[in-house]
Design a protein around this motif. Structure first.
Motif, PDB file in Angstrom:
ATOM      1  N   THR A 189     -26.821  26.714 -35.908  1.00 14.31           N
ATOM      2  CA  THR A 189     -27.304  26.761 -37.290  1.00 14.31           C
ATOM      3  C   THR A 189     -27.161  28.158 -37.867  1.00 14.31           C
ATOM      4  O   THR A 189     -26.623  28.347 -38.967  1.00 14.31           O
ATOM      5  CB  THR A 189     -28.780  26.323 -37.339  1.00 14.31           C
ATOM      6  OG1 THR A 189     -28.900  25.005 -36.808  1.00 14.31           O
ATOM      7  CG2 THR A 189     -29.300  26.354 -38.761  1.00 14.31           C
ATOM      8  N   SER A 332     -31.084  29.162 -47.788  1.00  9.11           N
ATOM      9  CA  SER A 332     -31.818  27.896 -47.644  1.00  9.11           C
ATOM     10  C   SER A 332     -30.887  26.703 -47.788  1.00  9.11           C
ATOM     11  O   SER A 332     -31.020  25.710 -47.063  1.00  9.11           O
ATOM     12  CB  SER A 332     -32.941  27.827 -48.685  1.00  9.11           C
ATOM     13  OG  SER A 332     -33.837  28.902 -48.531  1.00  9.11           O
ATOM     14  N   ARG A 333     -29.942  26.801 -48.727  1.00  8.34           N
ATOM     15  CA  ARG A 333     -28.971  25.714 -48.899  1.00  8.34           C
ATOM     16  C   ARG A 333     -28.102  25.562 -47.653  1.00  8.34           C
ATOM     17  O   ARG A 333     -27.806  24.440 -47.219  1.00  8.34           O
ATOM     18  CB  ARG A 333     -28.107  26.007 -50.124  1.00  8.34           C
ATOM     19  CG  ARG A 333     -27.063  24.936 -50.426  1.00  8.34           C
ATOM     20  CD  ARG A 333     -27.683  23.676 -50.953  1.00  8.34           C
ATOM     21  NE  ARG A 333     -26.699  22.633 -51.159  1.00  8.34           N
ATOM     22  CZ  ARG A 333     -25.976  22.483 -52.274  1.00  8.34           C
ATOM     23  NH1 ARG A 333     -26.148  23.330 -53.280  1.00  8.34           N
ATOM     24  NH2 ARG A 333     -25.127  21.493 -52.394  1.00  8.34           N
ATOM     25  N   GLY A 336     -29.964  23.960 -44.687  1.00  8.74           N
ATOM     26  CA  GLY A 336     -30.250  22.537 -44.846  1.00  8.74           C
ATOM     27  C   GLY A 336     -29.030  21.654 -44.991  1.00  8.74           C
ATOM     28  O   GLY A 336     -29.178  20.438 -45.165  1.00  8.74           O
ATOM     29  N   THR A 338     -25.911  19.349 -44.122  1.00  6.59           N
ATOM     30  CA  THR A 338     -25.655  18.403 -43.035  1.00  6.59           C
ATOM     31  C   THR A 338     -24.232  17.860 -43.054  1.00  6.59           C
ATOM     32  O   THR A 338     -23.530  17.883 -42.041  1.00  6.59           O
ATOM     33  CB  THR A 338     -26.640  17.229 -43.097  1.00  6.59           C
ATOM     34  OG1 THR A 338     -27.975  17.735 -43.070  1.00  6.59           O
ATOM     35  CG2 THR A 338     -26.443  16.280 -41.927  1.00  6.59           C
ATOM     36  N   THR A 363     -30.206  20.319 -38.797  1.00  5.69           N
ATOM     37  CA  THR A 363     -30.305  19.153 -39.676  1.00  5.69           C
ATOM     38  C   THR A 363     -29.454  17.994 -39.175  1.00  5.69           C
ATOM     39  O   THR A 363     -29.836  16.827 -39.318  1.00  5.69           O
ATOM     40  CB  THR A 363     -29.882  19.533 -41.105  1.00  5.69           C
ATOM     41  OG1 THR A 363     -28.582  20.157 -41.066  1.00  5.69           O
ATOM     42  CG2 THR A 363     -30.872  20.508 -41.716  1.00  5.69           C
ATOM     43  N   GLY A 388     -37.659  20.014 -36.917  1.00  5.36           N
ATOM     44  CA  GLY A 388     -38.045  20.262 -38.297  1.00  5.36           C
ATOM     45  C   GLY A 388     -39.154  21.292 -38.411  1.00  5.36           C
ATOM     46  O   GLY A 388     -39.153  22.126 -39.320  1.00  5.36           O
ATOM     47  N   THR A 395     -37.721  29.167 -41.854  1.00  7.92           N
ATOM     48  CA  THR A 395     -37.563  29.319 -43.294  1.00  7.92           C
ATOM     49  C   THR A 395     -38.725  30.087 -43.903  1.00  7.92           C
ATOM     50  O   THR A 395     -38.545  30.921 -44.802  1.00  7.92           O
ATOM     51  CB  THR A 395     -37.443  27.936 -43.958  1.00  7.92           C
ATOM     52  OG1 THR A 395     -36.407  27.189 -43.325  1.00  7.92           O
ATOM     53  CG2 THR A 395     -37.125  28.070 -45.433  1.00  7.92           C
TER      54      THR A 395
END
Length: 418
Positions: A189, A332-333, A336, A338, A363, A388, A395
């Motif tokens: 990630t 943040s985009r 998240g 996927t 994600t 999560g 985050t």
């Protein structure tokens, strides 16, 4: 009777009632003013006052009825509930109309109503955030009751095969024990996110500087909308672009250099993800840079700096809090995302420094854990909530750090931003 019919009946009765309330309230205020009586507010404000406080009990009764039905209470038929709500509104309209006079502070009451609506919206957003967090925490606790918390955070292998077979009713087969080490997933990630930001931040920031400081008004009006079109493209399209165009180009490029590359790679996913984030950083940074007062630039030029030095030493530091916020939104985009990862980087948790190998992200594993025929209380499904929760904490830490940086820049450059 269908739900759609009930909604039509409810709003079909509410809309005329509110219209009548506005007309009656405004008309009564106009008649009182015509008599020479001093009014606290304008007639339109009296109309809105009667309208808002007529609709309030209707909405409240309707919301209470919906919540009661959600919790299984069916004591009042839907049509009677609608009639009760509209009846409460009619009673409120009669009371407001009969008591309204020149001393009624309609303007202040309307302001109080709007303030209350805004406070309610803020309260709902806060409660929603806490609700999401609580639901994730409780399910993650169920996971950690079965699996080791330490192994989850610091384990180097993600291999839930036995958990999958157990959920499918094949737990008797000879397989190795399930391993839920999340380090490869979070490493993938952060690795893909870092590649994306290395692409998005320079291009987005330089584009914003050009649009705000160098481009003519005509060029700006043409380039900025074209740039923002990228923000409206669905991520699945970016995924196709990464898989069909970018991945083969990267493989051909590195093979020509004698380096073996995979068609599913962190580099391909990161590059395309960075292209997707460019308009976010560029648009927000452009707005922030453009908002720096012109007299700040004029003062810098008057002291002998050229335009490039003014941008570097004056404009960018003054706009840095907004730029940091734009970059944070891009991060943040990326965290998240996927679809691009699924189509361009693969599904395999792979702990590697080589960007040409396949990797996956948190994600993707959350989605993979929640789909299929697994029981909800299986370790494989509950692992999604643990992932999560850790992603939420990561985050949150990023947000706290960014807020600290933004405040430090505000304190340092608050004089130049005046």
């Amino acid at each position: 009777m269908t739900q759609q019919t009930l909604f039509l009946i409810f709003f079909g009765g509410l809309a005329p009632l509110l219209f009548i309330a506005y007309v009656l309230g405004r008309g009564r205020a106009s008649r009182i003013r015509a008599k020479g009586i001093k009014m606290h507010s304008q007639p339109d404000q009296y109309g809105w006052f009667v309208t808002l406080y007529t609709g309030l009990p209707v909405i409240m009764v309707g919301v209470v009825g919906v919540f009661l039905s959600l919790f299984g209470w069916q004591g009042l038929p839907p049509l009677m509930l609608i009639a009760a709500a509209l009846g409460a509104g009619a009673i409120s309209l009669y009371f407001l109309f009969s008591r309204m006079d020149g001393h009624t502070k309609a303007r202040d009451l309307v302001e109080q109503f709007i303030r209350g609506v805004l406070m309610l919206a803020s309260f709902i957003s806060i409660i929603t955030t806490f609700g999401i967090l609580i639901s994730i925490v409780f399910e993650a606790m169920h996971f950690f009751q079965r699996e080791s918390f330490f192994n989850f955070l610091f384990g180097l292998e993600w291999n839930p095969d036995s958990a999958f077979l157990e959920g499918a009713g094949r737990g008797h087969e000879e397989v190795s024990a399930a391993k839920f080490g999340a380090v490869p997933i979070f490493a993938g990630t952060f690795y893909i996110t870092a590649i994306a930001m290395l692409v998005a931040v320079p291009i987005g920031l330089f584009s914003a500087i050009y649009l705000a400081e160098y481009a003519s008004e005509k060029t700006r009006n043409r380039v900025k909308p074209a740039l923002e079109i990228l923000a409206g493209i669905p991520t699945v399209v970016y995924g196709f672009f990464a898989a069909i165009t970018v991945a083969p180009l990267l493989v051909a490029l590195f093979e020509s250099l004698g380096i073996r590359a995979s068609y599913e790679s962190a580099l391909g996913a990161g590059v395309v993800m960075g292209i997707m984030i460019i308009p976010i950083i560029a648009s927000l940074s452009d707005d922030v840079i453009s908002s720096v007062p012109q007299n700040v630039r004029n003062g810098s030029l008057a002291l002998g700096m050229n335009q490039a030095e003014t941008i570097k030493f004056v404009v960018l530091p003054s706009a840095m809090p907004g730029i940091i916020a734009a970059v944070l939104l891009g991060v943040s985009r990326a965290l998240g995302e996927t679809m691009i990862v699924v189509m361009a980087a693969g599904l395999r948790p792979n702990l590697s420094w080589n960007p040409l190998e396949d990797m996956t992200t948190v994600t993707v594993k959350i989605v993979e854990s929640l789909i299929g025929d697994q029981a909800f209380d299986s370790s494989l499904t509950l692992a999604a909530f643990a992932l999560g929760l850790v992603l939420f904490v990561v985050t949150l830490i990023i947000n706290v750090i960014s807020v600290y940086m933004i405040r430090s820049f505000h304190k340092k450059y608050k004089v130049s931003s005046l």
